[in-house]
Every structure is written in structure tokens, then in C-alpha cells.
Design a protein around this motif. Structure first.
Motif, short mmCIF file in Angstrom:
data_model
loop_
_atom_site.label_atom_id
_atom_site.label_comp_id
_atom_site.label_asym_id
_atom_site.label_seq_id
_atom_site.Cartn_x
_atom_site.Cartn_y
_atom_site.Cartn_z
N LEU A 391 0.85 -1.19 0.00
CA LEU A 391 0.00 0.00 0.00
C LEU A 391 0.88 1.23 0.00
O LEU A 391 1.86 1.30 0.74
CB LEU A 391 -0.90 0.04 1.23
N ILE A 392 0.53 2.21 -0.82
CA ILE A 392 1.25 3.49 -0.87
C ILE A 392 0.30 4.56 -0.33
O ILE A 392 -0.80 4.76 -0.86
CB ILE A 392 1.68 3.81 -2.31
N ARG A 399 -4.58 9.32 2.40
CA ARG A 399 -5.23 8.63 1.28
C ARG A 399 -4.36 7.49 0.75
O ARG A 399 -3.14 7.61 0.68
CB ARG A 399 -5.54 9.59 0.14
N ILE A 400 -5.03 6.43 0.32
CA ILE A 400 -4.35 5.33 -0.36
C ILE A 400 -4.11 5.76 -1.80
O ILE A 400 -5.07 5.98 -2.56
CB ILE A 400 -5.20 4.04 -0.34
N LEU A 401 -2.87 5.86 -2.19
CA LEU A 401 -2.53 6.28 -3.55
C LEU A 401 -2.34 5.11 -4.50
O LEU A 401 -2.50 5.26 -5.71
CB LEU A 401 -1.26 7.13 -3.54
N GLY A 402 -1.97 3.95 -3.95
CA GLY A 402 -1.74 2.79 -4.80
C GLY A 402 -1.83 1.50 -4.02
O GLY A 402 -1.45 1.45 -2.85
N VAL A 403 -2.35 0.47 -4.68
CA VAL A 403 -2.39 -0.88 -4.12
C VAL A 403 -1.77 -1.82 -5.14
O VAL A 403 -2.13 -1.80 -6.32
CB VAL A 403 -3.83 -1.33 -3.82
N HIS A 404 -0.85 -2.66 -4.68
CA HIS A 404 -0.15 -3.58 -5.57
C HIS A 404 -0.06 -4.95 -4.91
O HIS A 404 0.40 -5.06 -3.77
CB HIS A 404 1.26 -3.05 -5.89
N LYS A 427 -5.98 5.21 4.76
CA LYS A 427 -5.45 4.06 5.51
C LYS A 427 -6.31 3.82 6.76
O LYS A 427 -6.54 2.67 7.17
CB LYS A 427 -4.00 4.34 5.91
N LYS A 428 -6.81 4.90 7.35
CA LYS A 428 -7.68 4.77 8.51
C LYS A 428 -8.95 4.00 8.15
O LYS A 428 -9.44 3.18 8.94
CB LYS A 428 -8.04 6.16 9.05
#
Length: 448
Positions: A391-392, A399-404, A427-428
Motif C-alpha cells: 500500500l502506498i 489517502r491510499i494512492l496505490g495498491v499492488h 489508511k484509517k
């Protein structure tokens, strides 16, 4: 007012063209669509669908091995390549007919043949000249081959589904998702596979953790990588194809078949776009965000525009065009935040920014959450398989900017997460979500 034969004429019955023609017809437009091949486009005929069927086929070899750990007696399976080719093509033809039937039900006329422009409002198909008020170009893309000696002995992804014999020694030239997927497929089916890439790692443009973890997994499965090199020459001999590499670091390799997966380009040859005055930029049809070309009545969607070459994107662009032009509901597709998957072995899927893209956007103000573990499925087997989840997160906004994700079921997991990412989840928000136990997906909401 000029009388036209059709309100809309669509060139190309692939994903984008089919979606646009049926949606436009639902608004009452008189629509025709021309196709010189099977109906369904690259995805149905020689892309996503037959490839995914081959992915499934290639996974059974590992399932037989893993079953032993769960108490099943060891089996000695025998794979029949010709049977696989036969049943895959049977399914392709079934889907082709379904698409033809759906066009008929929607009231769209299917015209068999290659369409070319005569002038901005006139198209020629065979010996028939047709006029249309609006024209949509949806001709897709095609494989591109580098110009080297012996390249005619290689095949492209188009021919992968029609090989008459199974190549026991197989090479892939190219590290994009097409090459990576077919390398994994052929490896799973029992071939000795070599993949040739210009860089150290496959999947340039993907998050580095995605590329490294897939390549690590493929190497464990027995795929040989020739890195930081390219092919200089292909020699056809009695023993097979002799592959000569640039430089002296890599010795020649002899294979039964070579897949050239070095890129694709818009399939514009034969359209005579100059007769319609349609602008082409860097080999692709130039369009505005609403898919309009420089000619106000001519539009283009899908791979021929070389924006984001994915089937669901072409479908979305086609429907948005029809909604805008014929439904009077103006909208266009946002090409950011689109999830995608690589059906390699191990599988991978991603949505949002890569770590490199995120750093370019927000600097070092990031938190990277990463986990790598053995999924429960393999706990009773001797398979050395891992899942990687990343997670980025933007520190300022959370905010979650990226999921890989790399590993089993990655695509199925990321599809749902894409909704959250595009809605601006933090993320919260992830931390407040209860996981499904035991599952790989629960790790996404438990990363600390």
C-alpha cells in the motif's frame, strides 16, 4: 439537410465498437458496423479470453503437485496441446456468434468486410459505398515486430492460439505483460522457457515490487531470463531457431518457437484516414477527452487511440461516446485509477500510483506498507510460493494512492479495492475494516 445511409457507422467490431454501436442503437440511431474478421475483436479472438483459458490450463500442472500435500495420491498427468487449441477455438467461435446475435437483437447491421474512407462522410466496404452522419473508428491494435534478420521465423500473440505442435523449447522476446503471461503459460504447460528482456526486470512501468516479485516467482518455476540484452539475429536450422543475442554476454539459444512480444501499435493500415482528414499523431489517432478526432463528426475509441489499451477501457469509451453523441448525456472516461492485472504465474494486480509515480507527485511524504508471506493454500505443500501486498499512502491526507498485489487471486482482490481507492479511501478507512479470516485479502486491512 443531407440524407445519410446511417446515423452512425462503426469501423471495427471489437470491444469498443460493439459497445458503442449497441448503446447508440438503444437511443434510436440507425447503426451499421463493419468487420473484416471474426466479431469480438482482439480480446475475444486472440487476446484476453483465449489467453485466460490457456492460463487456467497451465495452472493444472501445479495443482496436481500441490494436491499431494493434501492427501491426494500422486498423479502422472498427460497434457494434450491439440485438444487445448481445439476447445479454446471452439469457445472463441461460440463467443463470436453470441456477439453477432447481440448485434442483431440491438438492431445493428453487421457488414462483413474491411472498411476504408472515401471522404469524411463516405466509407467503402468491398464494392459498396456507404455514407454516415457520424463515424466511429474502433479498429484496435496489432503486434509490432522489430526489423532484424530472421524475424519472419518468429510468431506473435496472434499465432499463439493456432500452433500445430507444442514447442517444447520456447522463447519470449519482450518483458511486457503479454510476453510475461505467455512465458508463464508455456512454462506451466511443460515447455522449457527463456524470456529475453532489455532491462534487469520485466514489466517496465509497473511498480518495481510488482516486477521483482513476479520475476522472482517465474524464476522459481524454472523460467530462464536473459536480461540486459536483445536479439540481434534469428537463424533457422534443422535443430530449431538459433537465437543470437546482442553483445557477447549471452550464448546463443536454440528453441522450437519464438514469440515476439516487443509491443503493439494501432491497426490503421488500409483505413485511408487521409481521405477523411483524420489526424494521426505518433502512429495513433489523435482524439480529445471525449474521443472526438479533429473532424467533428468522426470519433475513435480503444487501442487505435493508444491511450490505455485495455478491453474494459475500450468498452467504457465506446459507451461514453454513444451516451454523449446520441443520448445527449455528455461524459468522458477518466483514464486514471484504472485497475489492471497481469495473469502471469504468480499473478499480479494493481490500482493507483506506483511508488515512483507517487514520489513524483507528493515527494517523500509517503508511507509504504508492505508484507510478504506464504498464503495458506500452500501451507501443506512443498511449493515455495509467496504473496506480496503493498500500500502506498500519502502521509498528509492519509489517502491510499496505490495498491499492488502479487500472488494467488491478486486480480480478484484488487478489483474490489479499486472502488475504495477511486473513492478516496484512507489508511484509517482500511484499518477500520474487519478482514475475512482466513484469507489473503484480509492482510490488506491489517497492514501496520
Amino acid at each position: 439537410m443531407t440524407n445519410f445511409d446511417y446515423d452512425l457507422f462503426v469501423i471495427g467490431a471489437g470491444s469498443g465498437g460493439l459497445a458503442a454501436s449497441k448503446r447508440a442503437a438503444s437511443y434510436g440511431a440507425k447503426v451499421a458496423i463493419a468487420e473484416g474478421d471474426l466479431v469480438g475483436g482482439t480480446c475475444v479472438i486472440r487476446g484476453c479470453v483465449p489467453k485466460k483459458l490457456m492460463v487456467y490450463a497451465s495452472q493444472f500442472s501445479k495443482l496436481y503437485q500441490n494436491a499431494v500435500g493434501y492427501g491426494w495420491e500422486k498423479a502422472e498427468p498427460n497434457f494434450d496441446w491439440n485438444k487445448l487449441v481445439e476447445v479454446v477455438q471452439k469457445e472463441v467461435m461460440r463467443l463470436n456468434q453470441i456477439h453477432i446475435n447481440n448485434l442483431e437483437k440491438a438492431g445493428v447491421e453487421l457488414i462483413n468486410g474491411m472498411a476504408t474512407f472515401v471522404d469524411p462522410h463516405t466509407i467503402e466496404v468491398g464494392d459498396r459505398k456507404i455514407t454516415a452522419d457520424k463515424i466511429l473508428i474502433a479498429v484496435g491494435g496489432k503486434p509490432a515486430k522489430p526489423d532484424i534478420e530472421g524475424i519472419e521465423h518468429s510468431i506473435t500473440s496472434n499465432e499463439m492460439f493456432h500452433l500445430s505442435t507444442f514447442p517444447k523449447r520456447f522463447a519470449v522476446w519482450g518483458g511486457g505483460y503479454i510476453g510475461v503471461e505467455f512465458a508463464s503459460i508455456m512454462n506451466g504447460l511443460g515447455a522449457e522457457v527463456t524470456e529475453i528482456i532489455r532491462r534487469d526486470y520485466i514489466l517496465h512501468g509497473f511498480d518495481q515490487d510488482i516486477a521483482q516479485n513476479i520475476q522472482e516467482g517465474m524464476t522459481k518455476h524454472g523460467i530462464q531470463f536473459k536480461t540486459q540484452t536483445t536479439l540481434e539475429k534469428i537463424e533457422k536450422t534443422d535443430e530449431g531457431l538459433n537465437l543470437i543475442f546482442a553483445g557477447e554476454e549471452h550464448e546463443p539459444v536454440t528453441v522450437d518457437a519464438l514469440l515476439c512480444a516487443t509491443g503493439r501499435k494501432p491497426n490503421l493500415s488500409g483505413l485511408n484516414l487521409e481521405n477523411a482528414g483524420v489526424e494521426v499523431l505518433l502512429g495513433a489517432i489523435a482524439v480529445s477527452p471525449d474521443s472526438c478526432t479533429n473532424q467533428s463528426h468522426i470519433y475513435a475509441v480503444g487501442d487505435c487511440t493508444d491511450r490505455m489499451n485495455l478491453t474494459p477501457v475500450a468498452i467504457a469509451e465506446g459507451r461514453a461516446f454513444a451516451d454523449t453523441v446520441f443520448g445527449h448525456l455528455p461524459r468522458h472516461i477518466n483514464h486514471t485509477g484504472i485497475p489492471t492485472a497481469v495473469f502471469s504465474q504468480p499473478e499480479a494486480s494493481t490500482v493507483g500510483l506506483t511508488e515512483e509515480e507517487a514520489r513524483d507527485k507528493v515527494g517523500e511524504n509517503l508511507t509504504i506498507y508492505r508484507a510478504k508471506f506464504r498464503p495458506m493454500f500452500y501451507s501443506l505443500t512443498d511449493a515455495d510460493e509467496k504473496v506480496m501486498i503493498k500500500l502506498i499512502v500519502d502521509k498528509t491526507t492519509d489517502r491510499i494512492l496505490g495498491v499492488h498485489i502479487v500472488g494467488k487471486d491478486a486480480a480478484e482482490i484488487v478489483q474490489g479495492l479499486a472502488i475504495a481507492v477511486n473513492m478516496g479511501a484512507t489508511k484509517k478507512d482500511f484499518d477500520a475494516t474487519i478482514g475475512i479470516h482466513p484469507s489473503t485479502a484480509e492482510e490488506v486491512v491489517t497492514l501496520r
